[in-house]
Design a protein around this motif. Structure first.
Motif: not given
Length: 393
Positions: A184-188, A276-291
């Protein structure tokens, strides 16, 4: 199998299929209606029914009339919400507060005109109004008091702004939260870095007031605006991550339905030029790739989304799990028989979330252990904040 017919009806509604694989029986039509109601997609599915009429695939007359009535109610609600959104943004602008409409009425503008469908914005089943303000929590509370709301309910993310008798409004001073305190800290920080993307887009409903057909003047993306203008909403690029995050959060802690996945389908249909490369980078940052990969499989399986619009490779095993949860729980998990919906206070809420989370442990262990920790942290945060606000107000 009626579930298969339901997915076909969704594809017909969004213009990805021309007819159903077979004409449903009267009983099957009633089951389809119930599934559409459970998933909060009655209005959009009715547009699919209209498209099936030339093929002679129509529901029984009594059900058809009931469906028409429900669809007209949805249409009227959307017309009202669009007016309320413009009025709300005008009020905030007059107060010197920059605002952006999130989710519902903002995402609705993407509906239709992508696969030869009719404009579906008025047929998306809507809820309340979510508006983000970048003035901070204290100014947001001050604004509520200026509107005559003395004891607004509030938490870490938003407050309930009861400015309309006929429409609920959630005023966000934080766009979204994650219960994992570290993430959440990273998300804000991420939201702060992308603030301008939240305010850079103006409702593109053919630049027309969809409730009256009257053309609207083009405006720039800065406030102030007035209530004859379109809505200020986030960019598509922002929504590619934000709407998926919203789905992810509800999937983890409450439940999510087909309406939210349909929202994301239409967001993705506008991403053919997105990096999409930026989106994938963000998803990995928040542990959301599997979802995310599971959701891509659902987009492919249910909506027949083309690969060119996907943000990552689909993952069938996870997608099947997500789809099973969606079909079991319905809109925001309200129909999930595994979860206690008769909650009395925070303790019951925590118990319900923990029970819901237990079967997700194998899939998202780093997320589902956080709700009890979050509720304790949030309780302490609210005590400290209430004391601080008492000194200010």
């Amino acid at each position: 199998m009626v579930e298969k017919l339901f997915f076909e009806l969704l594809r017909v509604a969004v213009g990805r299929q021309n007819c159903l694989s077979h004409t449903p029986t009267a009983d099957e039509w009633r089951v389809l209606y119930g599934m559409a109601a459970k998933q909060a997609v009655l209005g959009v599915c009715f547009k699919g029914v209209e498209r099936l009429h030339p093929q002679g695939q129509v529901p029984p007359q009594d059900l058809l009339f009931e469906w028409i009535g429900a669809t007209e109610t949805i249409r009227a609600t959307n017309e009202l919400l669009n007016k309320r959104c413009r009025k709300l943004q005008a009020k905030l602008s007059e107060a010197g507060i920059r605002s952006s409409i999130l989710k519902g009425q903002a995402v609705a503008e993407y509906y239709g005109h992508t696969d030869g469908t009719d404009k579906l914005a008025l047929y998306r089943q809507s809820g309340d109004i979510d508006v983000y303000v970048d003035c901070g929590m204290e100014r947001a509370m001050q604004f509520a008091r200026e509107q005559g709301i003395e004891n607004a309910e509030w938490d870490y993310k938003h407050l309930h702004l009861d400015v309309f008798k006929d429409t609920e409004v959630e005023m966000h001073y934080r766009v979204e939260v994650m219960l994992n305190l570290l993430k959440n800290r990273r998300l804000q920080r991420w939201f702060k870095e992308h603030t301008e993307e939240i305010f850079c887009h103006t409702d593109s409903t053919e630049n027309t007031d969809i409730s009256s057909g009257r053309e609207l003047p083009l405006i720039n993306h800065e406030f102030p605006i007035n209530d004859t203008n379109g809505l200020v909403t986030p960019t598509v690029e922002f929504n590619v991550f934000y709407i998926l995050l919203h789905i992810y959060r509800h999937f983890l802690y409450e439940g999510v339905g087909m309406r939210q996945l349909m929202d994301y389908y239409f967001v993705l249909r506008h991403t053919d030029s997105t990096d999409t490369s930026e989106i994938i980078k963000t998803l990995k940052k928040f542990g959301m790739m599997r979802f995310a990969r599971g959701v891509m499989w659902v987009m492919q399986e249910v909506f027949a989304l083309k690969r060119q619009y996907m943000i990552c490779e689909p993952l069938e095993r996870e997608g099947r799990f997500i789809l099973k949860e969606v079909m079991a729980g319905g809109n925001f998990g309200h129909h999930d028989e595994r979860t206690n919906r008769n909650r009395n206070g925070k303790i019951d809420t925590v118990k319900a979330i923990c029970k819901h989370n237990w079967h997700l442990m194998q899939h998202y262990p780093s997320e589902v252990v956080w709700p009890p920790i979050w509720f304790v942290w949030h309780k302490c945060w609210k005590i400290r904040t209430r004391s601080k606000l008492r000194n200010i107000f």
